[in-house]
Design an enzyme around this catalytic site. Structure first.
Site, PDB file in Angstrom:
ATOM      1  N   SER A1044       0.836  -1.197   0.000  1.00 16.79           N
ATOM      2  CA  SER A1044       0.000   0.000   0.000  1.00 16.79           C
ATOM      3  C   SER A1044       0.879   1.260   0.000  1.00 16.79           C
ATOM      4  O   SER A1044       1.728   1.422  -0.879  1.00 16.79           O
ATOM      5  CB  SER A1044      -0.952  -0.048   1.192  1.00 16.79           C
ATOM      6  OG  SER A1044      -1.925   0.964   1.079  1.00 16.79           O
ATOM      7  N   ASP A1163      -5.542  -3.966  -2.608  1.00 18.00           N
ATOM      8  CA  ASP A1163      -4.520  -3.643  -1.620  1.00 18.00           C
ATOM      9  C   ASP A1163      -3.909  -4.916  -1.042  1.00 18.00           C
ATOM     10  O   ASP A1163      -4.616  -5.834  -0.608  1.00 18.00           O
ATOM     11  CB  ASP A1163      -5.155  -2.819  -0.494  1.00 18.00           C
ATOM     12  CG  ASP A1163      -4.108  -2.140   0.372  1.00 18.00           C
ATOM     13  OD1 ASP A1163      -3.099  -2.782   0.698  1.00 18.00           O
ATOM     14  OD2 ASP A1163      -4.304  -0.954   0.712  1.00 18.00           O
TER      15      ASP A1163
END
EC number: 3.1.1.5
Length: 1316
Positions: A1044, A1163
């Site tokens: 991320s 993610d």
């Protein structure tokens, strides 16, 4: 008829003329009309229309609403054109196919060798069996082949191997080897037919039935036993006066020495499982070999000793836990063979030595724990002082002019010719070793220090078993056969090898002549005695460390030493378990490092000074030169060693097999029976799981095994079939431990079973720790212990030598002993025929010895394409570095073509050399797409100038080649001048640990330092502050991984490995993310997400542009969650912005990113927010993990069995109602999606080698990108405090201060010739 024809012809002609004239007339009329039309249109019509247009009037009326509507329409059109034409260039980037992983499986055509039948490949079987002798010169080979005989053994017949004095090879069939159990054991094996024997192993085709110990006995059988019934220092004068006849017995402590033990005869038999054919080389063949070829015999004995130590001793100690048996050899040697110096030498000289050592220590004010005592000149001060005292006391100033012919005190030996040599040119029985020397009667020439060194050398040789003797008479009778083979004596027949050897060409015979190197240097004992160093060690000093290679023998002059042998079980994961400690004390007259020095291998013991100690050090090189002068001394030393070997190790020697593997040779395949364990002695193996039934081989998983690793214990104990295929990456040596040996030893020595249980427990622990990686794609596990590295250029380049020199220097600074091998150095050592057909055995033995002595061998392929040296470099490499200049043509070079043709399965890594610390976008992909077999790549900055190019004599031609290559590839060089991105300042590494060569060295040594950054939105800004604090502390990073926002920060740092541009780009990105209007304009109907993702995509693309991940200066990866296949994916190639955006894709906020194959990526924090496990699989030993994820509340809730949303909303506004905590729908979904990540994150905190950091940023929301400075300062302050804690606890010492090897044991000192 004629008139009629003429009339017809005239009519036809007239008609034709008529039509022609008509057509012309009509054409003229048409042209005239068209001309008139044009003239009329130009002069009348056009002016008329122009007049009407000019004089025409039009009136249009718009109200305000109409104008406003047209304005908004125009604005929308412009926005759409700009949005989909100019602002989404990232969507129109050219498609780049993903880079496939390199194939790491073996050649499918290579399979395990099938059993050979009969005499079809009899010569191959013989050559395979005698390979345990190492390199054999052709005359030696002929001598052994001349005596070989074959014999047929019926099923059930036995051979008593313990009493057999022949070398036996199994040609066809199978033998079972049994051993007698210990007297206190009642366990039996009924299958042998002899209830008192247990099964050790089975020997089949091509394997020797004899052991290493048997071969040593055959070579040393004629060497007489070295006894010490007589005092070696008897009948020497008590005074120093020359010519004195008064004698006394010196060294009273040696008056009665115990006899040396006889070599153990193990109770071992071999039983024919089926009708078997054996080949026998009788003992007299080895006796003749010793007489005819003493140098070759000494060489064979040394090879056998080394392999005996490396196979039997090493396996017994490191794997089976038989440390007590190994330790008993050194202990028994010192208890049985201690020879002290005479008392008249030990009385005053030792005290003077100590005084000199202490004075030198005080004058130097040094902290060194040892002092090498050196003479001040040819006639030392210490010697003159001692001599003058004794001489004046006894005789005044009288000196005789007559040369001395009688024994004198201080000589230790009888007189001899001063010009006598240690080796004469004749080859025959061992001559008396001339340990005597004479001195002049003049006081100025009399040097008692020389006599002292002679005494030390004599004591050392007597301890090794070298006395004055001659060989026994050779018995030419054939060895008697055992009872089981008497009936088959008629089948004993001679085998004709001469026909095979007669086919040798004249060139091969010339190679034999040149390969036999006979030293012509004749040295006296004085020259060897000068090699001895007198070293003073302070109490507590470690003299010999376990695992160090033997560099010489230590004779204890005065003081006491403690020898300890820690029982350790060392796993490949550096997990050590102390099982106990064996120790004994070494007194004056003892020898240290005996076992390791004799076998030229590493030491199994630790030796420390119990008190201040004075020792004499004889270098191993000196001992080798003495053996070169008198080869048969090695037989004496070997006989002394084998007399000390316990019976347990002899049984182990018969059972443990030695296997040599060629590159890509398969050891076993999947589903094969598991009946043994393999221990890697040298080389490298790889295991893979594949699918043979499919159309193509799909490699699912693999692991690599280096020196000291073992394979197959779990399958063997569970009696399961092999779960994978095992093959050799390069030339390798294995020790094969059969299951039957474990069964036999476990009954008599339960410690072996305990040792094996610990190995299995550790292996299962590793499997459990790796379970966290089951959800991701199968990734290769890099092995940390690279022992051999080949540097191969892509094409001819002048940077090869410079690159190897810089890499070697950095490895040396890190504490690794490195040996660089070039073609010239190998030829200088082995001769011009080192790469010939017969010279390969000698070359292989030489390289194996170097691998044992040094931590890392670097093979520099500085020869031509297709040369034997280039093939050797490739065959011997654990890893191959392909060296290429980044600004040259990326096509496959001629060296690479040869590498591909050899089909090597060693890991190949591309090293791109750059003049600046910068890689243009897309350049690396041009190199990698042509090389799908490259496993990894590295970017290295290497500047080279004219001074470096012409620094060597042979660089003129190389320089011209470089100029020509640069001209041919000039258009690649223009890239850096026309690319505007190159105009920014280029980062330069100022610290040694930040250099690219230091990064490569840490990867090679298994000391790579990694950085793992977790996800957490705006809280990830604190990672930049922590990075700044870590960089201030001098901590470098070699591999970067992120999730991320951690992938975003990690990508910025890995791009140029510089915090300055990283800080600017990150702050610019956070400014875009803090602008909420961008996301408001990006809101759309929530089909897949609440936004289209355009603004998010553009923000990341504006940061990274068209750069690829493979163009990053540091290795980098980003992880994502593949919701198509429900797994975690690792991305280390492709457009950087694309996969960093995929790793930052929060579900619902932006739509999933599509991979090149159409998979939906989200993610990576949903699967693993801190990918420490994967980083460990890449070979990182120290991992700095920064976690900035949100912390969910762990408080219990009490809202009941049902929840009313209306009541929950009302209760917030009624003050007198008790407050009840209710979870929100978003919180429930968030906790659900991060369940897997939280579980893996908890394991990270306790992982070894992981430095876990969690800055105090939990109060900042996920989208608080506007607080950049505040969050950054929080991270920086936390990083400073964390680094100080690490420094206080000394956890950063290995990272910040690499071990320097400049201060090492005095055996590495260069100036040894002046030592006293």
């Amino acid at each position: 008829m004629d008139i009629t024809d003429r009339i017809l012809q005239n009519r036809i002609v007239s008609k034709v003329i008529f039509f022609v004239l008509r057509s012309v007339t009509l054409s003229l009329v048409s042209v005239t009309r068209f001309s008139l039309f044009l003239l009329s249109f130009a002069t009348i019509t056009v002016p008329k229309w122009a007049y009407k247009i000019v004089t025409y009037s039009l009136t249009i009326q718009f109200n305000f609403k109409s104008l406003l509507f047209l304005f908004f329409v125009s604005i929308c059109v412009v926005i759409l054109v700009v949005r989909y034409r100019y602002l989404n260039k990232y969507a129109r980037l050219p498609h780049e196919a993903p880079i496939k992983e390199a194939k790491l499986g073996p050649d499918t055509n290579i399979r395990p060798s099938e059993p050979r039948i009969g005499f079809q490949n009899y010569l191959d079987e013989f050559l395979s069996a005698i390979s345990i002798f190492g390199y054999l010169e052709k005359p030696v080979f002929v001598e052994l082949a001349r005596h070989i005989r074959t014999q047929r053994v019926a099923e059930g017949n036995t051979i008593y191997l313990g009493e057999q004095s022949s070398f036996i090879l199994v040609v066809d069939g199978c033998f079972q080897v049994f051993t007698a159990p210990e007297k206190d054991s009642a366990e039996v094996v009924e299958e042998a037919g002899q209830p008192e024997y247990r099964l050790l192993t089975e020997v089949s085709n091509g394997a020797p039935l004899s052991s290493f110990f048997t071969v040593l006995e055959l070579f040393t059988e004629l060497i007489p036993e070295a006894t010490s019934k007589e005092n070696p220092f008897k009948s020497t004068t008590s005074s120093l006066r020359p010519g004195s006849s008064t004698t006394t017995e010196a060294g009273a402590n040696n008056a009665s020495k115990p006899h040396m033990p006889q070599p153990k005869k193990a109770r071992i038999i071999a039983k024919a499982k089926i009708d078997t054919t054996i080949a026998v080389i009788p003992a007299n063949a080895f006796h003749h070999l010793v007489h005819k070829f003493p140098n070759s015999s000494a060489q064979i004995v040394q090879v056998i000793l080394t392999r005996f130590q490396r196979v039997t001793f090493s396996t017994g100690y490191e794997y089976l836990g038989l440390s007590d048996a190994i330790f008993s050899i050194e202990k028994n040697f010192n208890s049985l063979t201690a020879y002290e110096l005479p008392n008249y030498i030990r009385s005053d000289i030792i005290d003077d030595f100590k005084k000199e050592a202490m004075s030198e220590h005080l004058s130097q004010a040094s902290n060194e724990s040892f002092i090498v005592l050196r003479s001040k000149g040819a006639q030392s001060r210490l010697s003159n002082q001692y001599f003058s005292k004794a001489f004046d006391k006894e005789h005044g100033n009288f000196v005789s002019d007559i040369d001395r012919s009688t024994a004198n005190a201080g000589d230790l030996l009888s007189s001899t010719n001063p010009h006598s040599t240690l080796l004469s040119t004749s080859v025959g029985p061992l001559r008396k070793f001339p340990l005597n020397r004479s001195y002049s009667r003049e006081v100025g020439d009399y040097d008692i220090s020389a006599s002292f060194r002679d005494g030390l050398l004599q004591c050392i040789f007597k301890s090794l078993g070298v006395f004055n003797y001659e060989l026994k008479e050779d018995n030419d009778d054939l060895c008697t056969e055992n009872d089981s083979s008497e009936g088959d004596s008629d089948s004993l027949k001679k085998v004709d090898f001469l026909g095979q050897i007669a086919m040798m060409s004249a060139t091969d015979r010339e190679e034999v002549k040149s390969s036999i190197v006979v030293s012509t240097k004749k040295s006296t004992i004085l020259e060897f005695a000068k090699e001895i160093e007198i070293i003073f060690y302070k109490k507590g000093t470690t003299i010999v460390r376990q695992g160090d290679h033997a560099d010489g023998l230590y004779y204890i002059i005065d003081g006491f030493l403690d020898a300890t042998c820690p029982s350790k079980l060392t796993f490949s994961t550096s997990y050590d378990t102390d099982l106990g400690m064996h120790s004994f004390m070494i007194k004056p007259g003892g020898i240290v490092n005996y076992q390791a020095c004799v076998s030229n291998y590493r030491s199994f013991i630790n030796v420390t000074a119990r008190s201040d100690v004075l020792v004499g050090f004889l270098p191993r090189s000196c001992l080798e030169r003495i053996i070169d002068q008198e080869p048969l001394i090695s037989l004496t030393i070997a006989k002394r060693l084998i007399s000390l070997v316990p019976s347990l190790l002899l049984k182990l020697d018969f059972a443990v097999g030695w296997i040599h593997l060629n590159p890509d040779q398969v050891v076993y395949e999947k589903n094969d029976p598991s009946d043994c364990v393999y221990v890697v002695l040298n080389g490298r193996l790889r295991s893979i799981e594949d699918e043979r039934g499919s159309a193509r081989t799909q490699v699912d998983y693999f692991n690599e095994y280096g020196k000291g690793d073992s394979v197959g214990e779990l399958e063997m104990l569970l009696n399961n079939r092999r779960s994978s295929t095992l093959f050799a990456i390069r030339d390798s040596e294995l020790a094969k431990i059969p299951e039957t040996l474990f069964n036999a030893l476990s009954l008599s020595h339960p410690a072996v079973g305990l040792q094996l249980s610990k190995i299995i427990a550790n292996r299962m622990n590793l499997l459990l720790n790796n379970k966290s990686m089951d959800g991701m794609q199968h990734q290769p596990h890099e092995k940390h212990s690279i022992r051999t590295l080949a540097i191969v250029p892509s094409s001819s380049t002048g940077l090869l030598i410079l690159f190897s020199q810089k890499l070697t220097s950095v490895l040396s600074v890190m504490g690794k002993s490195v040996k660089v091998l070039r073609q010239s150095s190998v030829l200088e050592h082995l001769g011009k025929h080192a790469f010939s057909r017969m010279g390969r055995f000698k070359l292989s033995s030489y390289l194996s010895d170097l691998e044992d002595k040094y931590d890392i061998l670097i093979y520099v392929a500085d020869s031509g394409v297709g040369s034997a040296w280039l093939q050797t470099c490739i065959r011997q490499a654990d890893c191959i570095y392909i060296l290429a200049e980044a600004d040259q043509n990326p096509n496959i070079g001629e060296y690479e073509q040869h590498l591909i043709a050899m089909k090597s399965t060693a890991r190949k890594e591309l090293v791109l050399l750059h003049p600046e610390r910068f890689c243009p976008s897309g350049l690396t992909r041009l190199w990698l797409k042509e090389r799908p077999w490259v496993y990894a790549h590295h970017h290295v900055q290497l500047r080279i100038g004219l001074d470096n190019e012409i620094s060597q004599n042979n660089e003129a031609k190389v320089f011209l080649n470089i100029i020509r290559a640069k001209v041919q590839n000039l258009h690649y060089g223009f890239r850096k001048y026309i690319d505007w991105k190159h105009l920014h300042p280029v980062y330069q590494a100022n610290r040694a640990q930040d250099s690219d060569f230091a990064r490569l060295a840490r990867r090679i040594c298994g000391k790579a330092i990694a950085l793992v950054l977790g996800g957490g939105g705006a809280r990830g800004i604190s990672q930049i502050g922590i990075l700044y604090a870590l960089e201030e502390a001098g901590i470098p990073f070699d591999i970067i991984g992120g999730t991320s926002i951690g992938a975003f920060n990690g990508g910025l740092y890995a791009w140029e490995a510089d915090l300055v541009p990283m800080f600017g780009r990150a702050k610019k990105f956070c400014g875009r993310m803090a602008n909420l209007w961008r996301f408001v304009l990006d809101v759309t109907y929530p089909q897949a997400a609440y936004t289209t993702g355009h603004e998010f995509n553009r923000g990341i693309w504006k940061t990274f542009g068209e750069i690829h991940i493979e163009d990053f200066w540091l290795p980098f990866y980003a992880n994502t969650t593949n919701i198509t296949h429900s797994r975690m994916d690792i991305h280390s190639s492709g457009y950087a912005w694309r996969y960093i955006r995929a790793s930052m894709s929060l579900a619902g906020l932006v739509p999933p990113m599509l991979s090149d194959s159409g998979d939906m990526l989200l993610d990576g924090g949903y699967m693993d927010n801190l990918t420490v496990s994967h980083m460990q699989s890449l070979g990182a030993s120290s991992i700095f993990a920064i976690d900035v994820g949100s912390e969910d509340s762990r408080e219990p809730m009490h809202y009941g069995d049902t929840v009313s949303g209306v009541w929950a909303l009302i209760s917030r506004w009624i003050p007198f109602i008790p407050k009840t905590s209710f979870p929100s729908l978003a919180e429930i979904q968030s906790r659900l999606t991060y369940v897997t990540s939280v579980a893996t994150g908890e394991k990270v905190k306790s992982m070894p080698g992981c430095f876990y950091m969690r800055p105090p940023v939990k109060d900042f929301p996920t989208l608080e990108f506007g607080s950049f400075e505040k969050i950054y300062n929080v991270g920086y302050n936390y990083g400073k405090e964390y680094v100080e804690k690490l420094k206080t606890s000394h956890k950063l010492d290995d990272i910040l201060s690499p071990r320097d090897t400049s201060k090492r044991h005095p055996k590495f000192l260069s100036s040894r010739r002046n030592s006293l």
